[in-house]
Write a protein that holds these residues in place. Structure first.
Motif, PDB file in Angstrom:
ATOM      1  N   SER A  67      11.595   5.496  -5.484  1.00 33.68           N
ATOM      2  CA  SER A  67      10.448   5.115  -4.658  1.00 33.68           C
ATOM      3  C   SER A  67      10.741   3.838  -3.868  1.00 33.68           C
ATOM      4  O   SER A  67      10.428   3.745  -2.677  1.00 33.68           O
ATOM      5  N   PHE A  68      11.322   2.855  -4.524  1.00 29.45           N
ATOM      6  CA  PHE A  68      11.682   1.608  -3.832  1.00 29.45           C
ATOM      7  C   PHE A  68      12.719   1.894  -2.735  1.00 29.45           C
ATOM      8  O   PHE A  68      12.650   1.330  -1.640  1.00 29.45           O
ATOM      9  N   GLU A  69      13.677   2.776  -3.036  1.00 31.59           N
ATOM     10  CA  GLU A  69      14.709   3.111  -2.047  1.00 31.59           C
ATOM     11  C   GLU A  69      14.067   3.721  -0.808  1.00 31.59           C
ATOM     12  O   GLU A  69      14.408   3.371   0.322  1.00 31.59           O
ATOM     13  N   GLU A  70      13.110   4.616  -1.035  1.00 33.49           N
ATOM     14  CA  GLU A  70      12.429   5.275   0.077  1.00 33.49           C
ATOM     15  C   GLU A  70      11.679   4.261   0.950  1.00 33.49           C
ATOM     16  O   GLU A  70      11.760   4.294   2.174  1.00 33.49           O
ATOM     17  N   ARG A  84       1.530 -12.092 -12.219  1.00 34.84           N
ATOM     18  CA  ARG A  84       0.217 -11.679 -11.731  1.00 34.84           C
ATOM     19  C   ARG A  84       0.332 -10.288 -11.091  1.00 34.84           C
ATOM     20  O   ARG A  84       1.329  -9.977 -10.460  1.00 34.84           O
ATOM     21  N   PRO A  85      -0.685  -9.443 -11.246  1.00 36.83           N
ATOM     22  CA  PRO A  85      -0.586  -8.084 -10.694  1.00 36.83           C
ATOM     23  C   PRO A  85      -0.799  -8.051  -9.182  1.00 36.83           C
ATOM     24  O   PRO A  85      -1.641  -8.774  -8.650  1.00 36.83           O
ATOM     25  N   LEU A  86      -0.022  -7.178  -8.513  1.00 35.99           N
ATOM     26  CA  LEU A  86      -0.218  -6.920  -7.080  1.00 35.99           C
ATOM     27  C   LEU A  86      -0.808  -5.531  -6.892  1.00 35.99           C
ATOM     28  O   LEU A  86      -1.693  -5.313  -6.093  1.00 35.99           O
ATOM     29  N   GLY A  87      -0.269  -4.584  -7.663  1.00 33.51           N
ATOM     30  CA  GLY A  87      -0.728  -3.203  -7.549  1.00 33.51           C
ATOM     31  C   GLY A  87      -0.583  -2.478  -8.868  1.00 33.51           C
ATOM     32  O   GLY A  87       0.368  -2.719  -9.604  1.00 33.51           O
ATOM     33  N   VAL A  88      -1.561  -1.636  -9.178  1.00 37.48           N
ATOM     34  CA  VAL A  88      -1.562  -0.937 -10.466  1.00 37.48           C
ATOM     35  C   VAL A  88      -1.794   0.559 -10.273  1.00 37.48           C
ATOM     36  O   VAL A  88      -2.673   0.956  -9.501  1.00 37.48           O
ATOM     37  N   ASP A 136       0.837  -1.193   0.000  1.00 37.85           N
ATOM     38  CA  ASP A 136       0.000   0.000   0.000  1.00 37.85           C
ATOM     39  C   ASP A 136       0.881   1.256   0.000  1.00 37.85           C
ATOM     40  O   ASP A 136       0.683   2.172  -0.796  1.00 37.85           O
ATOM     41  N   ARG A 137       1.873   1.267   0.866  1.00 36.90           N
ATOM     42  CA  ARG A 137       2.769   2.422   0.969  1.00 36.90           C
ATOM     43  C   ARG A 137       3.572   2.570  -0.327  1.00 36.90           C
ATOM     44  O   ARG A 137       3.700   3.670  -0.867  1.00 36.90           O
ATOM     45  N   LEU A 138       4.107   1.468  -0.820  1.00 37.42           N
ATOM     46  CA  LEU A 138       4.918   1.506  -2.034  1.00 37.42           C
ATOM     47  C   LEU A 138       4.123   2.104  -3.197  1.00 37.42           C
ATOM     48  O   LEU A 138       4.610   2.965  -3.935  1.00 37.42           O
ATOM     49  N   PHE A 157       2.867   6.566  -6.786  1.00 40.27           N
ATOM     50  CA  PHE A 157       1.805   7.432  -7.306  1.00 40.27           C
ATOM     51  C   PHE A 157       2.160   8.904  -7.106  1.00 40.27           C
ATOM     52  O   PHE A 157       1.887   9.752  -7.949  1.00 40.27           O
ATOM     53  N   ARG A 158       2.813   9.186  -5.978  1.00 39.65           N
ATOM     54  CA  ARG A 158       3.234  10.567  -5.686  1.00 39.65           C
ATOM     55  C   ARG A 158       4.422  10.969  -6.571  1.00 39.65           C
ATOM     56  O   ARG A 158       4.495  12.084  -7.062  1.00 39.65           O
TER      57      ARG A 158
END
Ligand code: 5GP
Ligand code: MN
Ligand code: MN
Length: 481
Positions: free
Chosen positions: A307-310, A474-478, A118-120, A125-126
């Motif tokens: 984003s992943f680093e954060e 398979r998708p986790l988040g879009v 959710d956070r990722l 998105f930001r």
């Protein structure tokens, strides 16, 4: 569509050249019997026949199983024309020049990402602008934009937004030769200038996926893919910049048709001889847009890494974030192919079709030289994506081309009508896919039912030998625009 489709074998359907006056070659559609019924629902097969009328076309007018109706050419269409005496047609490229897909691999597994998904997704998105008319976070001057047109993703890497190995694993190394910024209109520059580094809307997306099925373990290993691995897919193109370049070219092409005495069954097939002033000008500006699109996906890649680093508190390198590959699926390319037993220079139009070069092709990066290129095929937001590998068979049959996605089955307006009153984000969440979108209306136009079944599409190209399935993710988040 009621025209003739002669069954060649289980995966091939021929539109004979005597079907229509002006056809210079046969049409050939790759599909299963089951898919043919849907394909007949719109006029896309007629478009395959129309494309067969183009001056200088060599081989057949080809269509992949994700075929559906498009501007002039069908989406899912492939046509090669001789450089010497053939034409180039903007309708064979499409409005979103170098719309394409990039996949990033990570060394993370699903169990490490789930708890922070959710956070990722929110951080992504930001950090990555999306939505209709979205603007990038960096403003580029006109002289910088010229460098983008000429050097594409390589310019972005030079500016520090990425690694040299990112462009090594990009079609054309992210910088196609032949760009001429002088052929690009002021209007295109105006529209493009602030949109570099943005996803756009609608069909464009950024998706976090997990490798679920491995079909060919040997190839998967060489691609660095493994079961449970988290990967990221980026689908976007050249935004308003490429759109304007296409629009600008259409008027020019209409008068070029009269000037060169070309007549075709559909005015949307507007074209000019590749070697004419008009043909060259389109090609040179198309290359500018193609390079813009590679720069766009490169800049977004940089923000994915950040984003992943954060979120994980580790460097992108430690997280193993690497570009698997980046493919264009709306483009015209100058390539050498065997035509009637001889090597010939041709313009390969791939409109909603992906290059699928097989093993030993000299343009492939060393990493994939022995195996063939990775082919990236998105399905829909509820289904995820496939990675395939290019083949020698594709080189012989389809000018090294394969499908590009599931392909639409419903128009946007039909999808909108059928999804009225539904909360799509919530439906997706119930299926285990987290969705963030700028617009709820976009999500309704993008419902999974609006697309064909991607597994049927890739089954056809795999069985026909045009590319081979490697993994399904398979998708986790879009994130949708
Ligand atoms: P196009 O550029 O032709 O619109 O789209 C390429 C393909 O992307 C479509 O044919 C469709 O199969 C696929 N696609 C569209 N939206 C999504 C999405 O949100 N997720 C995934 N995995 N695929 C999508
Ligand atoms: Mn696309
Ligand atoms: Mn696009």
């Amino acid at each position: 569509w009621k025209g003739p489709l002669r069954k060649v074998d289980e995966w091939r359907w021929l539109i004979p050249r005597d079907y229509k006056k002006g056809m210079r070659t046969d049409g050939l559609i790759y599909a299963s019997e089951r898919m043919i019924r849907d394909i007949r629902k719109d006029q896309a097969p007629e478009q395959v026949a129309n494309v067969a009328c183009l001056p200088g076309i060599v081989g057949k007018s080809l269509a992949m199983p994700d075929i559906h109706w498009g501007y002039g050419f069908p989406i899912g269409g492939v046509a090669a024309t001789r450089v010497e005496d053939g034409v180039i047609s903007p309708g064979g490229v499409g409005f979103d020049i170098n719309c394409g897909v990039r996949m990033l691999v990570t060394s993370l597994e699903e169990k490490e990402v789930r708890p922070v998904l959710d956070r990722l997704l929110r951080v992504l998105f930001r950090n990555i602008p999306s939505g209709v008319g979205s603007e990038g976070r960096i403003s580029f001057s006109v002289s910088e934009l010229r460098k983008v047109m000429e050097q594409g993703a390589q310019y972005i890497v030079k500016r520090g937004w990425g690694l040299p190995e990112d462009t090594e694993c990009t079609e054309e190394q992210g910088a196609m030769p032949g760009a001429n910024p002088d052929k690009v209109s002021q209007k295109a520059i105006e529209r493009g200038k602030d949109q570099l580094g943005s996803l756009g809307s609608g069909n464009h997306f950024l998706e976090i996926e997990v490798v679920e099925t491995v079909f060919r373990p040997d190839v998967a290993e060489m691609f660095g893919l493994f079961k449970s691995q988290v990967v990221v897919m980026i689908h976007t193109g050249s935004r308003g910049f490429g759109h304007q370049i296409c629009t600008d070219s259409l008027n020019v092409m209409q008068s070029a048709m009269r000037k060169y005495g070309i007549s075709l069954p559909d005015r949307q097939l507007a074209c000019a001889p590749f070697n004419s002033e008009e043909g060259k000008a389109y090609f040179e500006s198309m290359v500018c847009a193609a390079n813009f699109a590679w720069a766009n996906r490169q800049l977004i890649t940089h923000w994915v890494r950040e984003s992943f680093e954060e979120v994980f508190g580790k460097s992108a390198q430690e997280l193993g974030i690497r570009v698997l590959y980046d493919v264009a699926h709306n483009i015209a390319k100058l390539e050498e192919h065997e035509v009637e037993g001889e090597k010939a220079k041709v313009v390969v139009h791939r409109k909603g079709a992906t290059r699928a070069f097989g093993p030993e092709h000299p343009v492939l990066p060393q990493r994939y030289r022995n195996i063939g290129q990775p082919v990236l095929i998105p399905g829909d937001m509820g289904t995820g994506s496939f990675v395939l590998v290019g083949t020698e068979r594709a080189m012989q049959e389809t000018f090294g081309s394969t499908c590009h996605g599931a392909g639409r089955m419903m128009s946007r307006s039909e999808a909108d009508r059928r999804s009225r009153g539904r909360d799509i984000a919530q439906e997706m969440e119930a299926k285990g896919v987290l969705v963030l979108a700028e617009s709820k209306a976009t999500l309704r136009e993008e419902i999974p039912e609006a697309y064909k079944d991607v597994s049927q599409v890739v089954e056809v190209v795999d069985r026909a030998g045009l590319s081979r399935k490697v993994v399904y993710a398979r998708p986790l988040g879009v994130i949708k625009g």
